[in-house]
Design a protein around this motif. Structure first.
Motif, PDB file in Angstrom:
ATOM      1  N   ASP A   1     -10.919   3.529  -0.724  1.00 18.51           N
ATOM      2  CA  ASP A   1      -9.854   2.990  -1.962  1.00 18.51           C
ATOM      3  C   ASP A   1      -8.555   3.748  -0.988  1.00 18.51           C
ATOM      4  O   ASP A   1      -8.372   4.969  -0.680  1.00 18.51           O
ATOM      5  N   ASN A   2      -7.616   2.883  -0.903  1.00 20.27           N
ATOM      6  CA  ASN A   2      -6.177   3.190  -0.264  1.00 20.27           C
ATOM      7  C   ASN A   2      -6.618   4.051   1.291  1.00 20.27           C
ATOM      8  O   ASN A   2      -6.190   4.937   1.571  1.00 20.27           O
TER       9      ASN A   2
ATOM     10  N   SER B   1     -14.813   7.488  -0.062  1.00 23.40           N
ATOM     11  CA  SER B   1     -15.427   8.724  -0.928  1.00 23.40           C
ATOM     12  C   SER B   1     -16.651   9.256  -0.072  1.00 23.40           C
ATOM     13  O   SER B   1     -16.680  10.267  -0.424  1.00 23.40           O
TER      14      SER B   1
ATOM     15  N   GLN C   1       0.800  -1.308   0.111  1.00 25.95           N
ATOM     16  CA  GLN C   1      -0.232   0.059  -0.019  1.00 25.95           C
ATOM     17  C   GLN C   1       0.839   1.313   0.059  1.00 25.95           C
ATOM     18  O   GLN C   1       1.146   1.748   0.865  1.00 25.95           O
TER      19      GLN C   1
ATOM     20  N   ASN D   1     -16.017  -2.473  -1.151  1.00 24.99           N
ATOM     21  CA  ASN D   1     -15.214  -1.200  -0.855  1.00 24.99           C
ATOM     22  C   ASN D   1     -16.013  -0.404   0.299  1.00 24.99           C
ATOM     23  O   ASN D   1     -15.611   0.641   0.487  1.00 24.99           O
TER      24      ASN D   1
ATOM     25  N   GLY E   1     -17.289   3.375  -0.891  1.00 21.39           N
ATOM     26  CA  GLY E   1     -15.957   3.608  -1.913  1.00 21.39           C
ATOM     27  C   GLY E   1     -14.682   3.657  -1.407  1.00 21.39           C
ATOM     28  O   GLY E   1     -14.061   4.726  -1.486  1.00 21.39           O
TER      29      GLY E   1
END
Length: 533
Positions: free
Chosen positions: A381-382, A386, A24, A321, A379
């Protein structure tokens, strides 16, 4: 101060060192707050769970400026207040077996026209002191320093141990006669273990010891022809007043008097599930303490006892996610305070000693707090969602009986609030734009004071600080609505470093015109500069 600078340099060296990557590499996109919110082990009192960190490392540095205006506030606040602070916090996996957490912070608070409570954290102690009149308000300054660290060692996939320490010191002073001063120390120690026979179950256990100490002192630096009094608050602003310059008073000009508290106990953590995970933590602490000094020639004026039982549960549901979090928190605190009756023994040729001949209970207090809520993260991500949204409901109940025989005061206060929030992260190239909104409704009810006596008496001595009583009760029970908005801009300078600026404003409006508080509104503007790495 040199000790803090040295510790800061050591901490910075540790968190800045490079460690093996787990793939990551876009650490700059990761949301520090989300990493903590989505893993209850990182905020648990048991540091043995630090190795469950979702990434190799995450760190944040924040510089905060805060301006508060408006008289919809508690008795220990100011209608014109400025706050500033700096903090750094890190979670690091140093090796496959060792994980580390560290935090340092400094905060500065400047408030105008402040009086009321004298102690730095008035609701925490079973005994309080307040200024006897509202005509002596002045500038009050508070500084707090914190350094904390935790470490865990993972023997194998099943066993891990850990320990942490959290140390806070501070001081507070009022710059107008009477000039009360406080010095604060708080140290919290914990050591524990975690057993995980499989990925669907884990059990943790840790011991906790906490000690707090606050020194009080009064001062008069202007003309001495004016008399100043301190109100001794036994509970619910019921007590007695004393002359500040008296040699027999609780707060003196010539000597610092300590308020001491001990907490000792432990916590147990139980985790079950994988994609649907339930993490529970149950804590029980016994408390005792005193005001005065524990020595043969000094007086221990008050002694307190009690306990705190609390529960925290987090249900985490992961689907693709997305992450859904349902949390439940609750606590019950029992607090009792006892006043000692004493006399001095002056035997010829021997040192003066204190003899105690009676003890009477002056406070019986019960506090219940509860919180239930839901957070949705979409959402992801990393390790940055979101969307974030949620609803939170909080309630509390405080019931107390204060006794200054033959008089007593009963008080009950219940409060409830509901918070609805939403936040959106928009990623555009190396830029992240964040917009957040909150809407809060709160109210309360109860019995401000029910005074009486166990025996008939004709005494008319002052026993109540009515100004503070009315103000405090109105603030806690008044209906209010709050709107909050924030905007954050984050710049990704590299895969491992980002900087941000956050602007937020919160406005609270009372639903009815206050009778005792200075004003019906409160506005808080906050500017935060920081970076993540």
């Amino acid at each position: 101060m040199k000790a803090y600078l040295t510790a800061f340099i050591l901490l910075a060296a540790v968190v800045s060192a490079e460690h093996p990557s787990n793939g990551q590499i876009k650490r700059s996109i990761q949301d520090f707050d989300f990493i903590m919110d989505s893993n209850p082990w990182l905020t648990s009192s048991n540091a043995a769970g630090l190795h469950t960190l979702q990434t190799d490392r995450t760190s944040a540095v924040n510089v905060l400026f805060n301006k508060e205006n408006g008289g919809f506030m508690g008795t220990d606040e100011s209608a014109d207040m400025f706050n500033a602070g700096v903090s750094t916090e890190s979670f690091v996996r140093i090796s496959p077996k060792i994980s580390f957490s560290g935090k340092m912070s400094y905060s500065y608070n400047y408030g105008k026209d402040m009086g009321g409570n004298i102690l730095m954290f008035p609701s925490y102690n079973p005994l309080n002191f307040v200024e006897n009149t509202d005509t002596t308000q002045g500038v009050k300054i508070r500084e707090l320093y914190q350094i904390a660290g935790g470490i865990s060692y993972k023997f194998n996939e099943k066993w891990a141990i850990g320990a942490n320490v959290d140390y806070i010191s501070g001081n507070q002073a009022k710059r107008k006669d009477p000039r009360y001063q406080s010095m604060w120390m708080d140290i919290d120690l914990s050591a524990g273990a975690r057993f995980a026979p499989g990925k669907n179950f884990a059990l943790g256990l840790n011991g906790i010891y906490r000690k707090t100490l606050e020194y009080l002192k009064g001062g008069i630096y202007g003309t001495t022809d004016k008399q100043y009094f301190t109100f001794v608050d036994y509970g619910s602003f019921y007590g007695k007043r004393e002359f500040l310059e008296s040699n027999n008073g609780y707060i003196l000009k010539s000597e610092q008097r300590p308020i001491f508290n001990n907490f000792y106990g432990g916590s147990v953590q139980i985790e079950t599930g994988d994609r649907i995970k339930l993490v529970n933590e149950l804590t029980f602490l016994i408390r005792d303490g005193y005001f005065g000094r524990k020595a043969s020639s000094f007086v221990t004026y008050f002694e307190n006892s009690g306990y705190v039982a609390s529960y925290e549960g987090n249900l985490l549901i992961r689907k693709g996610n997305n992450l859904h979090k349902v949390y439940l928190e609750g606590s019950y605190e029992k607090m009792s305070n006892f006043e000692n009756s004493y006399r001095y023994l002056n035997n010829p040729g021997e040192a003066t000693v204190v003899e105690y001949y009676a003890q009477k209970q002056v406070l019986d207090k019960n506090i219940v707090n509860g919180n239930i809520g839901y957070r949705g993260y979409l959402g992801i991500d990393n390790l940055r969602p979101s969307w974030e949204y949620g609803i939170d409901a909080t309630g509390s109940y405080t019931g107390s009986e204060t006794t200054i025989y033959p008089y007593y005061r009963l008080q009950t206060i219940a409060t409830v609030s509901v918070d609805i929030s939403g936040l959106k992260n928009i990623i555009s190239g190396k830029n992240i734009y964040t917009i957040g909104l909150n809407a809060i409704y709160g109210m309360g009810f109860g019995t401000k004071n029910e005074d009486g006596s166990y025996a008939s008496t004709s005494s008319d001595a002052q026993r109540s600080s009515d100004t503070n009583l009315n103000w405090d009760f109105e603030y806690k029970t008044a209906g209010r609505v709050t709107g909050q908005i924030c905007f954050r801009y984050t710049r990704l300078f590299s895969d491992k470093f980002s900087g941000f600026i956050n602007i937020a404003d919160s406005y609270t409006q009372a639903l009815q015109k206050p009778e005792f508080m200075p004003e019906s509104y409160r506005n808080i503007f906050t500017l935060t500069l920081g970076c993540s790495f």
